[in-house]
Design a protein around this motif. Structure first.
Motif, PDB file in Angstrom:
ATOM      1  N   SER A 208      20.060  38.401  19.679  1.00  0.00           N
ATOM      2  CA  SER A 208      19.889  37.541  18.507  1.00  0.00           C
ATOM      3  C   SER A 208      20.238  36.100  18.865  1.00  0.00           C
ATOM      4  O   SER A 208      21.101  35.836  19.708  1.00  0.00           O
ATOM      5  CB  SER A 208      20.764  38.035  17.358  1.00  0.00           C
ATOM      6  N   ARG A 209      19.544  35.176  18.187  1.00  0.00           N
ATOM      7  CA  ARG A 209      19.753  33.761  18.526  1.00  0.00           C
ATOM      8  C   ARG A 209      19.888  32.866  17.293  1.00  0.00           C
ATOM      9  O   ARG A 209      20.878  32.187  17.110  1.00  0.00           O
ATOM     10  CB  ARG A 209      18.617  33.262  19.407  1.00  0.00           C
ATOM     11  N   TRP A 210      18.877  32.858  16.424  1.00  0.00           N
ATOM     12  CA  TRP A 210      18.836  31.916  15.307  1.00  0.00           C
ATOM     13  C   TRP A 210      19.279  32.595  14.017  1.00  0.00           C
ATOM     14  O   TRP A 210      18.712  33.609  13.641  1.00  0.00           O
ATOM     15  CB  TRP A 210      17.423  31.348  15.126  1.00  0.00           C
ATOM     16  N   PRO A 211      20.251  32.043  13.303  1.00  0.00           N
ATOM     17  CA  PRO A 211      20.629  32.632  12.009  1.00  0.00           C
ATOM     18  C   PRO A 211      19.546  32.451  10.951  1.00  0.00           C
ATOM     19  O   PRO A 211      19.418  33.276  10.052  1.00  0.00           O
ATOM     20  CB  PRO A 211      21.908  31.881  11.633  1.00  0.00           C
ATOM     21  N   GLU A 212      18.778  31.351  11.030  1.00  0.00           N
ATOM     22  CA  GLU A 212      17.588  31.174  10.193  1.00  0.00           C
ATOM     23  C   GLU A 212      16.361  31.257  11.095  1.00  0.00           C
ATOM     24  O   GLU A 212      16.258  30.500  12.073  1.00  0.00           O
ATOM     25  CB  GLU A 212      17.591  29.823   9.468  1.00  0.00           C
ATOM     26  N   ILE A 213      15.448  32.141  10.754  1.00  0.00           N
ATOM     27  CA  ILE A 213      14.190  32.207  11.491  1.00  0.00           C
ATOM     28  C   ILE A 213      13.253  31.124  10.989  1.00  0.00           C
ATOM     29  O   ILE A 213      12.623  30.411  11.764  1.00  0.00           O
ATOM     30  CB  ILE A 213      13.561  33.603  11.349  1.00  0.00           C
TER      31      ILE A 213
ATOM     32  N   GLU B 144      20.436  36.118  13.888  1.00  0.00           N
ATOM     33  CA  GLU B 144      21.837  36.213  14.282  1.00  0.00           C
ATOM     34  C   GLU B 144      22.739  36.498  13.078  1.00  0.00           C
ATOM     35  O   GLU B 144      22.438  36.106  11.938  1.00  0.00           O
ATOM     36  CB  GLU B 144      22.263  34.920  14.975  1.00  0.00           C
ATOM     37  N   ALA B 145      23.850  37.174  13.323  1.00  0.00           N
ATOM     38  CA  ALA B 145      24.831  37.457  12.280  1.00  0.00           C
ATOM     39  C   ALA B 145      25.522  36.174  11.833  1.00  0.00           C
ATOM     40  O   ALA B 145      25.706  35.234  12.617  1.00  0.00           O
ATOM     41  CB  ALA B 145      25.863  38.459  12.784  1.00  0.00           C
ATOM     42  N   THR B 146      25.934  36.149  10.563  1.00  0.00           N
ATOM     43  CA  THR B 146      26.518  34.932   9.986  1.00  0.00           C
ATOM     44  C   THR B 146      27.863  35.186   9.310  1.00  0.00           C
ATOM     45  O   THR B 146      28.344  34.341   8.554  1.00  0.00           O
ATOM     46  CB  THR B 146      25.542  34.322   8.964  1.00  0.00           C
ATOM     47  N   PHE B 147      28.506  36.321   9.569  1.00  0.00           N
ATOM     48  CA  PHE B 147      29.717  36.665   8.822  1.00  0.00           C
ATOM     49  C   PHE B 147      30.849  35.677   9.051  1.00  0.00           C
ATOM     50  O   PHE B 147      31.679  35.476   8.167  1.00  0.00           O
ATOM     51  CB  PHE B 147      30.169  38.091   9.152  1.00  0.00           C
ATOM     52  N   MET B 148      30.901  35.016  10.206  1.00  0.00           N
ATOM     53  CA  MET B 148      31.967  34.040  10.424  1.00  0.00           C
ATOM     54  C   MET B 148      31.645  32.679   9.808  1.00  0.00           C
ATOM     55  O   MET B 148      32.492  31.787   9.789  1.00  0.00           O
ATOM     56  CB  MET B 148      32.246  33.881  11.919  1.00  0.00           C
ATOM     57  N   ALA B 149      30.435  32.526   9.284  1.00  0.00           N
ATOM     58  CA  ALA B 149      30.056  31.298   8.578  1.00  0.00           C
ATOM     59  C   ALA B 149      30.002  31.508   7.073  1.00  0.00           C
ATOM     60  O   ALA B 149      29.641  30.584   6.338  1.00  0.00           O
ATOM     61  CB  ALA B 149      28.707  30.797   9.087  1.00  0.00           C
TER      62      ALA B 149
END
Length: 772
Positions: free
Chosen positions: A260-265, A290-295
């Motif tokens: 995974s790379r981009w949190p927004e495709i 990409e996962a975003t749980f830390m954001a």
């Protein structure tokens, strides 16, 4: 010239467009790899070509027709107002993926214990690995268990010093845990280890009501020493080494590897003044974000939520945009996020599943809210409050729609999530969606701003699977008029009742839905939720709860194997509950006022009606037509018809398209039973009436994280402690109180010392001294 009329709240906007837009359009054929004759290589290049065309023919509609294959992106695909009137679709089949991932070529060598490793140098971090397009498991303890209820496996000793001492380099690992009261979850990154083998961490901001981690439901991941099961992986960034334990029969030499790379495709971004108009995505699969749980750290007013304002597709500053017949799967965060100003957005016919965050979010900007507050305990003096009606500006979704979507297995990482989430939005239609297998609510409304939602014909079940004190449909109403202190709330609501509709300006309609929650309420209107019309719903198991709030009209609903749960209403709430079929006596908590009308409802035969209402109630068998098949219409001659109940359709819940109906599961139907009055365990203590916390309602009313403590039902005058009904006694002197028995035992031995007691009130701890 052609005129398009957009209707916004109180405003009509006329957009005059050249007639050429409706007489001409152009198609760009796009390839995922090297170009071939007549095709452009890559979506970004095609968008650039469309911009060049529009320099000579402004505003011309352009269609990007994608050939089959997977499109990997060099950056998030950004569409701006210059890309208005663009359709991105498949070329006739659905074998198109736009990926947020990055394909890598690696050479595997056996390391030890069936684990392989490979050199991998990438300039970014990643949290998800896909082998042959299947998501793998980041090395974790305890191991992944598909049958485990919470997080697919948790353990109380996940971060114990004994376990930490077995790790050589845990920095960069993660701790995931439920909230102590099971109101969502927390996530922490490990930043160091102390001398006593306790961990240094950062994070824990993913929940807006801080109470700390759950003692039992927690796990760790991204620790090399925990890589011990098939499908697990670990990436050592410092040594640029990828480790992986393949399952039997997998050929690693030919396996396709994507990270995974981009949190927004895709991000479609304009402004309220210059929106992106008429952009459409059709028939495309979006995966590998990409996962975003830390954001996930932006608080949503005074709800229990924080959010990450993004998703596989982010829409912000748009008008007339749509996402149709798309699939979102195995993305690390939210699927679709409709942020701030959006008008007439339509998300329809989509299959959203196996994601880390929410399914679909409609979330406005706090700068559109008058006198916003962000944490549960915050309040503002009335004299300092902006009391004007409605929103402050137009930075919020309005007149948008989510319809005919199949949403399941979302919230795989984050637990304070929903299939469909509404916050700071207006006039959102949520219809004919099927939502199930989610850790918290299927549909959630975070506050009253600004109502007008039409939530109907949805099928929502297998909800609140990993959390607690919630519902298949959940809402809060902690708006400007609401205060966390109940005495202050009563005073202000009585002095300024008109404030209730200054944020919840339009009624929200909740109708023709089928809900089932086995770990909470089917319909849960919590903390001040106001201005609702609730009718023609089937509640299969969890009943219906109304806490606090004003102006709720609940009529013509069917509550199977449960009943109506009114909690701590206000005087002059103007609530109504009539013409409903219930399956047992009401379950009131802290009720002194009973709204405008609680009457004309059907109870089971022999029910003891203990509430001072329902003078015209009837009892008896409702005579359902075919309950085993889920048809709860009543037959002619049913006593329900005499109460004013009217039949409504039972065959139109959930998705309507044949393709999604073929994929969608059906809710488990209840075996009907007559509910008896809950047996109480109330006892007298120095004239006060106390009891154990026995029901979800009592726990919810008190705001307790568990059933420990003693619930205060009533208190006589001149009692030696300034207790109030609804308090929970947790400690006498320095000794814990877990139930009525321990309270009586502890007090019997400590009474001569006149000890102070510790209680839970208004969502916080207080100490009461002996006063007599």
């Amino acid at each position: 010239m052609k005129t398009i009329r957009y209707f916004f709240t109180g405003i009509t906007v006329l957009l005059t467009l050249p007639a050429i837009l409706f007489s001409q359009s152009r198609i760009i054929r796009v390839q995922p790899g090297p170009p071939k004759p007549g095709h452009v290589s890559g979506i970004a290049a095609a968008l650039q070509q469309a911009k060049q065309w529009r320099q000579t023919t402004p505003g011309i509609p352009v269609t990007l027709e994608l050939a089959p294959g997977t499109y990997y992106l060099d950056s998030t695909l950004l569409l701006t107002p210059a890309d208005s009137h663009t359709t991105i679709r498949t070329s006739g089949n659905n074998n198109v993926t736009i990926s947020g991932g990055y394909p890598v070529s690696v050479k595997w060598t056996l390391w030890k214990k069936g684990i392989y490793r490979a050199h991998l140098a990438v300039p970014f971090s990643f949290h998800q690995l896909y082998i042959n397009d299947k998501q793998q498991v980041l090395a974790r303890y305890p191991n992944y268990d598909s049958n485990a209820v919470h997080y697919n496996g948790t353990a109380a000793d996940a971060v114990s010093p004994a376990r930490v001492r077995t790790w050589q380099h845990p920095v960069g690992g993660y701790i995931h845990a439920l909230h102590k009261a099971e109101w969502g979850g927390y996530h922490y990154r490990i930043t160091g280890v102390n001398a006593d083998a306790t961990l240094q961490t950062e994070g824990g901001y993913q929940n807006n009501r801080q109470m700390g981690m759950h003692d039992q439901h927690r796990f760790v991941e991204n620790i090399l020493e925990e890589l011990d099961a098939a499908h697990e992986w670990f990436y050592d960034a410092s040594h640029q080494t990828l480790y992986y334990k393949p399952p039997p029969q997998l050929s690693l030499s030919t396996a396709r590897v994507v990270i995974s790379r981009w949190p927004e495709i895709v991000a479609v971004k304009g402004t309220a003044d210059h929106p992106v108009q008429d952009v459409s995505f059709q028939g495309i699969r979006f995966a590998h974000a990409e996962a975003t749980f830390m954001a996930t750290r932006e608080p949503l007013l005074r709800s229990d939520w924080t959010i990450y304002r993004g998703g596989a597709i982010l829409l912000e500053g748009t008008a007339g945009c749509s996402i149709r017949s798309c699939e979102f799967d195995h993305n690390g965060g939210n699927a679709v996020f409709v942020s701030r100003y959006n008008r007439h957005t339509r998300i329809s016919d989509c299959y959203i599943h196996d994601g880390g965050g929410n399914g679909i979010c409609f979330v406005g900007s706090p700068d559109a809210v008058r006198s916003p507050l962000f944490e549960y305990h915050q309040s503002r003096p009335f004299a300092e409050t902006d009391t004007a009606w409605g929103p402050l500006n137009n930075h919020y979704p309005d007149s948008c729609m989510a319809t005919n979507n199949l949403i399941c297995r979302t919230g795989r990482i984050e637990k304070q999530t929903a299939g469909i989430q509404l916050s700071m939005a207006m006039n959102i239609t949520v219809s004919h969606n099927t939502i199930y297998d989610v850790p918290r609510a299927g549909i959630n409304v975070s506050e009253g701003t600004w109502g007008g939602h039409d939530i109907g014909w949805n099928d929502v079940f297998n909800t609140v699977l990993e959390t607690g004190d919630h519902g298949a449909f959940n809402s809060w109403g902690r708006d400007r008029w609401w205060y966390p202190d109940r005495q202050q709330l009563d005073s202000q609501a009585a002095a300024h009742p008109w404030m209730v509709k200054q944020d919840a300006i339009y009624p929200t309609r909740l109708h023709h839905n089928r809900f089932r929650c086995d770990h909470g309420w089917d319909i849960d209107l919590d903390d001040g939720s106001s201005n609702y019309l609730i009718y023609n719903n089937v509640c299969l198991n969890g009943g219906l709860k109304l806490r606090e709030g004003f102006y709720r009209i609940v009529e013509n609903n069917i509550l199977l194997n449960n009943s109506f749960h009114p909690h701590v209403w206000f005087t002059n709430s103007h609530d109504v509950f009539r013409h409903n079929i219930v399956s047992g006596p009401y379950q009131p908590i802290g009720m002194h006022y009973w709204g405008d009308t609680i009457d004309y409802n059907l109870f089971p035969a022999g029910t003891t009606i203990q509430t001072p209402t329902d003078a015209h109630a009837l009892q008896g068998d409702p005579l359902f037509m075919a309950p085993a098949a889920g048809d709860y219409r009543v037959k002619p001659g049913s006593p329900a018809l005499q109460t004013g109940f009217q039949n409504f359709p039972m065959d139109a819940f959930g998705v309507t398209s044949p393709a999604l109906k073929a994929l969608a599961q059906q809710p488990p139907l209840p075996v009907l039973q007559q509910q008896q009055t809950a047996a109480g365990s109330s006892v007298h203590w120095k004239g006060a009436v106390i009891k154990n916390i026995e029901t979800l309602g009592e726990r919810s009313a008190a705001g307790m994280p568990d059933n420990k403590g003693v619930y205060v039902v009533s208190v006589p005058a001149r009692f030696p402690y300034a207790l109030q009904p609804g308090d929970v006694i947790l400690q006498i002197g320095d000794r814990k109180v877990t139930n009525v028995t321990t309270l009586l035992q502890v007090y019997a031995t400590t009474a001569p010392q006149q000890p102070a007691i510790r209680i839970f009130r208004n969502q916080g701890m207080q100490t009461l001294q002996y006063t007599n």
